[in-house]
Design a protein around this motif. Structure first.
Motif, short mmCIF file in Angstrom:
data_model
loop_
_atom_site.label_atom_id
_atom_site.label_comp_id
_atom_site.label_asym_id
_atom_site.label_seq_id
_atom_site.Cartn_x
_atom_site.Cartn_y
_atom_site.Cartn_z
N TYR A 147 0.15 0.49 -8.38
CA TYR A 147 0.81 0.62 -9.66
C TYR A 147 1.87 -0.48 -9.78
O TYR A 147 3.06 -0.28 -9.49
CB TYR A 147 1.43 2.01 -9.81
CG TYR A 147 0.39 3.09 -9.95
CD1 TYR A 147 -0.06 3.50 -11.19
CD2 TYR A 147 -0.17 3.68 -8.82
CE1 TYR A 147 -1.04 4.48 -11.32
CE2 TYR A 147 -1.15 4.65 -8.94
CZ TYR A 147 -1.58 5.05 -10.19
OH TYR A 147 -2.55 6.01 -10.29
N THR A 148 1.42 -1.66 -10.18
CA THR A 148 2.32 -2.82 -10.26
C THR A 148 3.15 -2.82 -11.54
O THR A 148 4.19 -3.47 -11.61
CB THR A 148 1.51 -4.12 -10.18
OG1 THR A 148 0.52 -4.12 -11.23
CG2 THR A 148 0.80 -4.22 -8.83
N GLY A 149 2.70 -2.11 -12.57
CA GLY A 149 3.44 -2.11 -13.83
C GLY A 149 4.76 -1.37 -13.74
O GLY A 149 5.74 -1.74 -14.38
N VAL A 150 4.80 -0.29 -12.95
CA VAL A 150 6.02 0.50 -12.77
C VAL A 150 6.32 0.55 -11.28
O VAL A 150 5.47 0.98 -10.50
CB VAL A 150 5.85 1.93 -13.33
CG1 VAL A 150 7.13 2.73 -13.12
CG2 VAL A 150 5.50 1.88 -14.80
N PRO A 151 7.51 0.13 -10.84
CA PRO A 151 7.83 0.19 -9.41
C PRO A 151 7.83 1.64 -8.92
O PRO A 151 8.47 2.51 -9.52
CB PRO A 151 9.23 -0.43 -9.33
CG PRO A 151 9.40 -1.20 -10.60
CD PRO A 151 8.59 -0.49 -11.63
N VAL A 152 7.11 1.89 -7.85
CA VAL A 152 7.04 3.22 -7.25
C VAL A 152 7.73 3.15 -5.89
O VAL A 152 7.27 2.43 -4.99
CB VAL A 152 5.59 3.70 -7.09
CG1 VAL A 152 5.56 5.08 -6.43
CG2 VAL A 152 4.88 3.74 -8.43
N ARG A 153 8.81 3.88 -5.75
CA ARG A 153 9.55 3.90 -4.48
C ARG A 153 9.13 5.13 -3.68
O ARG A 153 9.32 6.26 -4.15
CB ARG A 153 11.05 3.93 -4.74
CG ARG A 153 11.87 3.88 -3.45
CD ARG A 153 13.35 3.86 -3.73
NE ARG A 153 14.12 3.81 -2.49
CZ ARG A 153 15.45 3.84 -2.42
NH1 ARG A 153 16.15 3.89 -3.55
NH2 ARG A 153 16.06 3.79 -1.26
N LEU A 154 8.57 4.89 -2.50
CA LEU A 154 8.07 5.96 -1.64
C LEU A 154 9.12 6.29 -0.58
O LEU A 154 9.58 5.41 0.14
CB LEU A 154 6.76 5.56 -0.98
CG LEU A 154 6.17 6.54 0.05
CD1 LEU A 154 5.83 7.87 -0.60
CD2 LEU A 154 4.95 5.93 0.73
N VAL A 155 9.47 7.57 -0.50
CA VAL A 155 10.42 8.04 0.51
C VAL A 155 9.78 9.21 1.24
O VAL A 155 9.42 10.22 0.62
CB VAL A 155 11.75 8.49 -0.13
CG1 VAL A 155 12.71 9.00 0.94
CG2 VAL A 155 12.38 7.36 -0.92
N THR A 156 9.61 9.08 2.56
CA THR A 156 9.00 10.14 3.36
C THR A 156 9.84 10.40 4.59
O THR A 156 10.60 9.53 5.03
CB THR A 156 7.57 9.79 3.79
OG1 THR A 156 7.62 8.74 4.77
CG2 THR A 156 6.73 9.35 2.62
#
Length: 370
Positions: free
Chosen positions: A256-265
């Motif tokens: 999903y390059t259009g909206v930055p997705v920040r993954l936190v696990t």
């Protein structure tokens, strides 16, 4: 082995006490020679830090057999049929324990069996006619022999378990060190390299006026993606039939390059393949909905443990919607809930106009499909 050595010294001290206070020793010279030889043997094993080779262990068992037979020889006749304290004490058991430590269950049982077979010779040395023993006395002798076998097997099994625990602790320590180093590198990449690349890519796009600069910006974007993947890679491959939820969600977020997705696990979250596939599919539908309808410029994807459950949360800063009236949201909820309910999970949606949307998926760990 240190415990076996401590047992050996305690048993030797018991031999000295029995020899001094029992008053049953009929051959004091032979008993004194046996005590001196046993003390020298024990001191040599201790001070020389002897490696427990096959020869040393064989000699140790031979000393234990000699003490067992000597017990019957130096004590008064028929003393072995009484409840009098044993001259040899637990010293022979130390030899059996040493064999169990080195050669595990088989070695300990073999040494115990050999030592047990020497008991009839000790009875004979104590002037006891074996063919005149009662049934109870025979069972007592057999039980004494079997106790050596049981001791050797128990020590061998315990040593094997301790080795397994030591190996596991070593592997866990090495894995923790690798994870700490990986996290340090990932933090450095994120704080320095990725930020610089992001600013450079943004500047190039602002000044882009041709295919050359567009190609440079695209190349920088690919390098960013590769570096993010390096920082989130798993330290060890999961076992067959199990995949890392974090790794799969990281791959999904990169698409999903259009909206930055920040993954936190909070970890890799190894799960059965079927369970991870369902969760990733549900998250993909949520992210697709964000891109189409939310008008957001940031999405947070969080995976956390919650008791025996896993909570996966997708939150955006978009326009939001009224959950009691939005028909598109109703269709999305039904689609996502259908996947989560198959895993005995639940879905919670929070949203209001102008305040973004948060969707939380809660799935029990034990209800996945391999």
């Amino acid at each position: 082995m240190l415990l076996a050595l401590a047992l050996r010294w305690l048993a030797f001290g018991w031999m000295l006490i029995v020899a001094l206070v029992s008053g049953q020793i009929q051959r004091p010279v032979e008993a004194s020679v046996a005590l001196l030889a046993t003390g020298c043997w024990t001191a040599w094993l201790t001070l020389a830090a002897v490696r427990r080779t096959r020869l040393v262990l064989a000699m140790d068992v031979a000393v234990a057999i000699a003490l067992t037979v000597l017990y019957g020889y130096v004590f008064s006749p028929h003393a072995m049929l009484t409840n009098h304290p044993s001259f040899m004490g637990a010293y022979p058991a130390a030899a059996v324990a040493a064999c169990g430590v080195v050669y595990r269950v088989r070695g300990g049982c073999a040494a115990g069996l050999i030592l047990g077979l020497s008991l009839p010779f000790a009875y004979a040395a104590n002037e006891i006619a074996l063919d005149e023993l009662s049934f109870l006395q025979v069972m007592t002798m057999i039980g004494s022999g079997l106790s050596y076998v049981l001791l050797g097997g128990t020590i061998g099994a315990a040593a094997r378990q301790l080795d397994a625990l030591h190996e596991r602790a070593t592997r866990d320590g090495e894995r923790a060190a690798r994870m700490a180093e990986r996290q340090r590198i990932a933090a450095q990449i994120h704080d320095d390299v990725l930020q610089q690349l992001g600013r450079l890519r943004g500047s190039i796009r602002e000044m882009s006026a041709g295919p050359v600069l567009d190609a440079v910006a695209e190349g920088i974007a690919r390098q960013e993606s590769a570096l993010r993947g390096l920082g989130s890679a798993e330290p060890d491959p999961p076992p067959p039939g199990v995949v890392s939820l974090r790794s799969h969600l990281a791959q999904l977020a990169q698409r999903y390059t259009g909206v930055p997705v920040r993954l936190v696990t909070a970890g890799p979250f190894p799960l059965p393949t079927g369970m991870a596939t369902e969760i990733v599919a549900a998250v993909a539908e949520l992210l697709t909905n964000v891109v189409k309808h939310a008008q957001a410029n940031q999405v947070w994807l969080t995976v956390l443990p919650d008791g025996g459950d896993i909570t996966v949360t997708v939150r955006d800063n978009g326009v939001g919607f009224r959950t009691d009236q939005d028909t598109d949201g109703l269709g999305l909820r039904l689609s996502v809930r259908a996947r989560v309910h198959r895993m005995a999970g639940s879905v919670r949606i929070r949203s209001s106009p102008g305040h973004g949307t948060e969707v939380q998926l809660r799935v029990p760990k034990g209800n996945g499909h391999a």
